[in-house]
Design a protein around this motif. Structure first.
Motif, PDB file in Angstrom:
ATOM      1  N   ASN A   1       0.869  -1.177   0.000  1.00  0.00           N
ATOM      2  CA  ASN A   1       0.000   0.000   0.000  1.00  0.00           C
ATOM      3  C   ASN A   1       0.911   1.233   0.000  1.00  0.00           C
ATOM      4  O   ASN A   1       1.697   1.423   0.932  1.00  0.00           O
ATOM      5  N   GLU A   2       0.814   2.023  -1.032  1.00  0.00           N
ATOM      6  CA  GLU A   2       1.740   3.139  -1.227  1.00  0.00           C
ATOM      7  C   GLU A   2       1.786   4.082  -0.040  1.00  0.00           C
ATOM      8  O   GLU A   2       2.846   4.623   0.311  1.00  0.00           O
ATOM      9  N   ILE A   3       0.644   4.294   0.612  1.00  0.00           N
ATOM     10  CA  ILE A   3       0.601   5.214   1.759  1.00  0.00           C
ATOM     11  C   ILE A   3       0.965   4.478   3.045  1.00  0.00           C
ATOM     12  O   ILE A   3       1.861   4.895   3.784  1.00  0.00           O
ATOM     13  N   PHE A   4       0.300   3.361   3.329  1.00  0.00           N
ATOM     14  CA  PHE A   4       0.479   2.714   4.623  1.00  0.00           C
ATOM     15  C   PHE A   4       1.880   2.145   4.792  1.00  0.00           C
ATOM     16  O   PHE A   4       2.466   2.225   5.877  1.00  0.00           O
ATOM     17  N   HIS A   5       2.447   1.571   3.744  1.00  0.00           N
ATOM     18  CA  HIS A   5       3.759   0.946   3.881  1.00  0.00           C
ATOM     19  C   HIS A   5       4.909   1.949   3.844  1.00  0.00           C
ATOM     20  O   HIS A   5       6.075   1.542   3.989  1.00  0.00           O
ATOM     21  N   PHE A   6       4.600   3.227   3.695  1.00  0.00           N
ATOM     22  CA  PHE A   6       5.639   4.250   3.836  1.00  0.00           C
ATOM     23  C   PHE A   6       6.294   4.140   5.218  1.00  0.00           C
ATOM     24  O   PHE A   6       7.503   4.322   5.360  1.00  0.00           O
ATOM     25  N   PHE A   7       5.491   3.820   6.232  1.00  0.00           N
ATOM     26  CA  PHE A   7       5.998   3.772   7.603  1.00  0.00           C
ATOM     27  C   PHE A   7       6.952   2.607   7.836  1.00  0.00           C
ATOM     28  O   PHE A   7       7.744   2.637   8.778  1.00  0.00           O
ATOM     29  N   SER A   8       6.875   1.564   7.025  1.00  0.00           N
ATOM     30  CA  SER A   8       7.745   0.400   7.212  1.00  0.00           C
ATOM     31  C   SER A   8       8.760   0.241   6.079  1.00  0.00           C
ATOM     32  O   SER A   8       9.555  -0.699   6.093  1.00  0.00           O
ATOM     33  N   ASP A   9       8.760   1.172   5.137  1.00  0.00           N
ATOM     34  CA  ASP A   9       9.665   1.109   3.999  1.00  0.00           C
ATOM     35  C   ASP A   9      11.082   1.491   4.441  1.00  0.00           C
ATOM     36  O   ASP A   9      11.314   2.613   4.889  1.00  0.00           O
ATOM     37  N   PRO A  10      12.068   0.585   4.325  1.00  0.00           N
ATOM     38  CA  PRO A  10      13.437   0.923   4.762  1.00  0.00           C
ATOM     39  C   PRO A  10      14.109   1.972   3.891  1.00  0.00           C
ATOM     40  O   PRO A  10      15.130   2.537   4.273  1.00  0.00           O
ATOM     41  N   ALA A  11      13.513   2.261   2.714  1.00  0.00           N
ATOM     42  CA  ALA A  11      14.080   3.270   1.817  1.00  0.00           C
ATOM     43  C   ALA A  11      13.151   4.473   1.687  1.00  0.00           C
ATOM     44  O   ALA A  11      13.124   5.134   0.650  1.00  0.00           O
ATOM     45  N   SER A  12      12.399   4.778   2.739  1.00  0.00           N
ATOM     46  CA  SER A  12      11.439   5.877   2.681  1.00  0.00           C
ATOM     47  C   SER A  12      12.104   7.243   2.630  1.00  0.00           C
ATOM     48  O   SER A  12      11.496   8.235   2.243  1.00  0.00           O
ATOM     49  N   GLY A  13      13.362   7.321   3.068  1.00  0.00           N
ATOM     50  CA  GLY A  13      14.036   8.612   3.148  1.00  0.00           C
ATOM     51  C   GLY A  13      13.873   9.269   4.501  1.00  0.00           C
ATOM     52  O   GLY A  13      14.457  10.320   4.768  1.00  0.00           O
ATOM     53  N   VAL A  14      13.071   8.672   5.379  1.00  0.00           N
ATOM     54  CA  VAL A  14      12.909   9.148   6.753  1.00  0.00           C
ATOM     55  C   VAL A  14      13.493   8.094   7.682  1.00  0.00           C
ATOM     56  O   VAL A  14      13.199   6.908   7.545  1.00  0.00           O
ATOM     57  N   GLY A  15      14.325   8.521   8.628  1.00  0.00           N
ATOM     58  CA  GLY A  15      14.968   7.569   9.522  1.00  0.00           C
ATOM     59  C   GLY A  15      16.297   7.084   8.961  1.00  0.00           C
ATOM     60  O   GLY A  15      16.772   7.549   7.921  1.00  0.00           O
ATOM     61  N   ALA A  16      16.893   6.122   9.651  1.00  0.00           N
ATOM     62  CA  ALA A  16      18.213   5.628   9.260  1.00  0.00           C
ATOM     63  C   ALA A  16      18.138   4.863   7.949  1.00  0.00           C
ATOM     64  O   ALA A  16      17.137   4.193   7.647  1.00  0.00           O
ATOM     65  N   THR A  17      19.201   4.952   7.161  1.00  0.00           N
ATOM     66  CA  THR A  17      19.268   4.241   5.891  1.00  0.00           C
ATOM     67  C   THR A  17      19.146   2.734   6.130  1.00  0.00           C
ATOM     68  O   THR A  17      19.806   2.164   6.989  1.00  0.00           O
ATOM     69  N   GLY A  18      18.265   2.106   5.377  1.00  0.00           N
ATOM     70  CA  GLY A  18      18.048   0.669   5.529  1.00  0.00           C
ATOM     71  C   GLY A  18      17.069   0.294   6.615  1.00  0.00           C
ATOM     72  O   GLY A  18      16.729  -0.878   6.765  1.00  0.00           O
ATOM     73  N   LEU A  19      16.600   1.298   7.384  1.00  0.00           N
ATOM     74  CA  LEU A  19      15.636   1.027   8.456  1.00  0.00           C
ATOM     75  C   LEU A  19      14.338   1.794   8.260  1.00  0.00           C
ATOM     76  O   LEU A  19      13.255   1.291   8.534  1.00  0.00           O
ATOM     77  N   GLY A  20      14.444   3.033   7.793  1.00  0.00           N
ATOM     78  CA  GLY A  20      13.254   3.865   7.660  1.00  0.00           C
ATOM     79  C   GLY A  20      12.639   4.186   9.007  1.00  0.00           C
ATOM     80  O   GLY A  20      13.346   4.331  10.010  1.00  0.00           O
ATOM     81  N   MET A  21      11.322   4.259   9.057  1.00  0.00           N
ATOM     82  CA  MET A  21      10.627   4.610  10.292  1.00  0.00           C
ATOM     83  C   MET A  21      10.319   3.383  11.152  1.00  0.00           C
ATOM     84  O   MET A  21       9.783   3.512  12.256  1.00  0.00           O
ATOM     85  N   GLU A  22      10.625   2.200  10.642  1.00  0.00           N
ATOM     86  CA  GLU A  22      10.483   0.946  11.395  1.00  0.00           C
ATOM     87  C   GLU A  22       9.064   0.749  11.929  1.00  0.00           C
ATOM     88  O   GLU A  22       8.857   0.350  13.071  1.00  0.00           O
ATOM     89  N   GLY A  23       8.092   1.019  11.068  1.00  0.00           N
ATOM     90  CA  GLY A  23       6.694   0.896  11.479  1.00  0.00           C
ATOM     91  C   GLY A  23       6.131  -0.499  11.277  1.00  0.00           C
ATOM     92  O   GLY A  23       6.726  -1.364  10.629  1.00  0.00           O
ATOM     93  N   ASP A  24       4.954  -0.734  11.845  1.00  0.00           N
ATOM     94  CA  ASP A  24       4.267  -2.022  11.758  1.00  0.00           C
ATOM     95  C   ASP A  24       3.311  -2.069  10.572  1.00  0.00           C
ATOM     96  O   ASP A  24       2.746  -1.047  10.177  1.00  0.00           O
ATOM     97  N   TYR A  25       3.110  -3.272  10.040  1.00  0.00           N
ATOM     98  CA  TYR A  25       1.975  -3.522   9.146  1.00  0.00           C
ATOM     99  C   TYR A  25       1.200  -4.767   9.596  1.00  0.00           C
ATOM    100  O   TYR A  25       0.235  -5.171   8.964  1.00  0.00           O
ATOM    101  N   GLU A  26       1.621  -5.339  10.731  1.00  0.00           N
ATOM    102  CA  GLU A  26       0.901  -6.440  11.363  1.00  0.00           C
ATOM    103  C   GLU A  26       0.596  -6.054  12.798  1.00  0.00           C
ATOM    104  O   GLU A  26       1.474  -5.558  13.514  1.00  0.00           O
TER     105      GLU A  26
END
Length: 422
Positions: A113-138
């Motif tokens: 999901n383009e919007i929801f998975h932004f929070f768990s995307d390791p390449a979102s550009g927010v947060g540490a490289t390779g980690l992103g915002m480290e959000g949940d989708y479960e």
């Protein structure tokens, strides 16, 4: 003895037989059946909300980025449509969701999901490289009623609540109101006042880092919040001076945020030195941002360094007051020199070199780059008046040297190469 054992066996058999129906009534259905019923109940509740749900979503196990408003609408066919305040208010993205048994009833958004998975995307550009915002989708479903669904992030452990969106409010209008409310909180530094005591506050994403004294030592605590239409609502209450504050409501008359009882007040800091020292930096120095006075000095400096570094030039030059360093990249190599900063009045800042730096920084200093750095920092304080291009959230600062108005340097917090040219 054999007879007694035989009698005991018979009695035990009768007792077990007699208790069978009572045992079944006591423990009810199997655990798997109960989980299946819980999932069916949860799905029924999710799909029957007429205008979907407002999820108060916190990525990161430490809530390092604060909370976000995520709007979700579920269908019986397994589709979920999402909007959120990290996207344009009119944007929506639809994907699939699933309810499954995984150590309890679990809700998962299991296709991209383009919007929801932004929070768990390791390449979102927010947060540490390779980690992103480290959000949940479960999420494990803790409880589900038509009034509220309580979830627990499987990765972060964060408690996340969902409440029905009002039927008379469009998603786009709601998210637009959130955006407008956040514009009012567009400061970097704040002061938190409680019972006459003042605490310095620095904002990063949707977190407030509040500094205060504990047993004679300065301590900084970080409090995560979600932006609401009214102000800020905290994941865990701010507790200072024995007072708990769960929300701060924006007061348009004073331009501040106040607790519900009015005892705690959060106000934005707008003095130019405060903005310069905030984490809006580092502040990049550029050749074109210098007056001719500085440009002449830089040209002479780089020509002198050419003997030691043929074919190389100054890639980046930045002042990072928050980290107390001058950061240089020359010929692709980075070097640091230690910097001390201080303020005087409401518009003046002084920058002083300590004489220390890392190995590469000292190498550059010995090669002559100090002549260029002396324009803004020396071993005795160099003082400037500071003028931001915006009183709240500046992208440029004009530094004019006190006692030498020919030396004017415009710095920017947008990553910009030094850009020397003859």
């Amino acid at each position: 003895m054999k007879k007694l054992l035989y009698i005991f066996t018979l009695i035990s058999s009768f007792l077990l037989a007699g208790c069978t129906s009572e045992t079944e009534n006591l423990f009810g259905e199997s655990a798997s059946n109960r989980v299946e019923e819980a999932m069916e109940n949860a799905q029924k509740i999710l799909i029957e909300a007429p205008n979907g749900w407002l999820m108060k979503y916190y990525p990161s196990s430490q809530q390092s980025f604060g909370g976000y408003n995520v709007l979700m609408s579920f269908t019986a066919e397994g589709e979920v449509t999402v909007s959120a305040d990290i996207a344009d208010p009119s944007a929506k993205s639809t994907s699939l969701y699933r309810l499954k048994e995984q150590a309890g009833p679990t809700l998962t958004v299991d296709t991209y999901n383009e919007i929801f998975h932004f929070f768990s995307d390791p390449a979102s550009g927010v947060g540490a490289t390779g980690l992103g915002m480290e959000g949940d989708y479960e999420f494990t479903i803790q409880s589900a009623t038509p009034e509220q669904v309580v979830l627990k992030g499987k990765k972060t452990g964060n408690i996340i609540t969902m409440t029905p969106m009002p039927e008379n409010e469009t998603w786009e209008a709601y998210l637009t109101d959130i955006s407008e409310a956040e514009k009012k909180a567009n400061y970097i530094l704040y002061t938190y006042t409680l019972n006459g005591e003042k605490y310095s506050v620095q904002k990063s994403y949707r977190t407030l880092a509040i500094s205060h004294e504990v047993d004679g030592e300065n301590v900084t605590e970080v409090f995560s919040y979600i932006q609401t239409k009214e102000g800020m609502e905290f994941y865990s209450p701010i507790t200072l001076g024995g007072v708990e504050v769960s929300k701060l409501i924006y007061d348009s008359a004073s331009g501040t945020w106040k607790s519900e009882d009015g005892k705690a007040v959060l106000s934005g800091e707008t003095t130019p030195p405060a903005l310069l020292f905030a984490n809006g930096g580092p502040w990049f120095v550029t050749y074109d941002g210098m007056s001719s006075y500085g440009q002449q000095t830089v040209a002479s400096t780089l020509q002198g360094m050419a003997a030691s570094y043929p074919g190389q030039t100054l890639d980046y030059l930045a002042i990072a007051p928050t980290y107390e360093v001058v950061d240089m990249v020359f010929g692709g190599r980075e070097g640091l020199l230690q910097l001390v900063t201080s303020t005087s009045g409401d518009d003046k800042v002084s920058l002083t070199l300590t004489g220390y730096g890392d190995t590469v920084g000292v190498e550059f200093a010995n090669a002559g780059i100090l002549d260029a750095i002396y324009l803004f920092a020396n071993f005795s304080p160099v003082t400037f008046t500071v003028e931001p291009d915006d009183p709240v959230n500046p992208t440029k600062m004009t530094l004019t040297q006190v006692g030498n108005t020919k030396n004017v340097i415009v710095v920017t917090n947008q990553e910009t190469p030094f850009g020397y040219h003859e």
